[in-house]
Motif scaffolding. Structure first.
Motif: not given
Length: 212
Positions: A66, A69-70, A73, A81, A84-85, A101-102, A105, A109, A151
């Motif tokens: 995660g 990924s953050m 992004s 983006s 995920f961010s 988004a957190l 993310t 995961r 997701v």
């Protein structure tokens, strides 16, 4: 003996973490652009680690997935983006993104590193130590499905309006688009994860059994 076992687990954890970083660093290997989203292979090491190392280290590696990924992004900005961010605002908006988004993310995961372990242990008991390969395949398949379903559904429920703007749809068509991604992208990802898990985890579990 216990100290050696712990040391070996730490070495394996570092190995899986290095694989995650490598996959994320090599273009079109860890993240594969398909439409507005990226298909991924980063869930595979997390699933395997979950089964081999247990849910605690699996969850740690899932959280690492995660975080990777953050960061990606945030650095490589795409139209999606912002899901995920928390540092990237949706298209047309100014300032920063949303803390929601957190959730997308990290929660799916982390669960990738937990669910396969418990499913595989349950399957082993049900099958009375038979059909290990099938159990590993199904655990890998389940891990991939958990990632995609969570997701995509969290994107829908937390960022429905912003996501609709990106894909140019509205109303029920937004969830139809979500379902199409789950089936067209998520199912192949899950099958690949199942095959890889059955192949790699079988070898690692045998190796660990011999060490014990």
């Amino acid at each position: 003996m216990k100290q050696k076992q712990k040391t070996f687990q730490l070495v394996l954890t570092a190995f899986f973490l290095a694989i995650l970083i490598l996959l994320a660093s090599v273009p079109f290997l860890g993240f594969i652009p398909i439409g507005p989203l990226n298909a991924t292979t980063l869930h595979i090491p997390v699933i395997i680690a979950s089964i081999v190392l247990g849910p605690r280290l699996g969850a740690f590696l899932g959280a690492s997935f995660g975080l990777i990924s953050m960061i990606r992004s945030t650095i490589i900005v795409t139209p999606l983006s912002f899901v995920f961010s928390p540092f990237i605002a949706p298209l047309g908006a100014s300032g920063y993104g949303s803390w929601k988004a957190l959730l997308i993310t990290f929660i799916p995961r982390i669960l990738i590193g937990i669910v396969p372990y418990y499913f595989y242990r349950w399957f082993e008991k049900r099958m009375k130590d038979r059909k290990h390969g099938l159990g590993l395949f199904l655990a890998g398949l389940l891990g991939g499905i958990v990632n995609t379903i969570l997701v995509m559904n969290m994107i829908y429920f937390l960022f429905q309006g912003e996501y609709a703007q990106v894909i140019g749809e509205a109303g029920n068509a937004v969830y139809v688009a979500i379902l199409s991604i789950i089936f067209a992208q998520g199912i192949p990802e899950a099958i690949v994860a199942g095959i890889a898990t059955a192949g790699v985890a079988t070898v690692l579990l045998r190796f660990l059994k011999k060490r014990v």
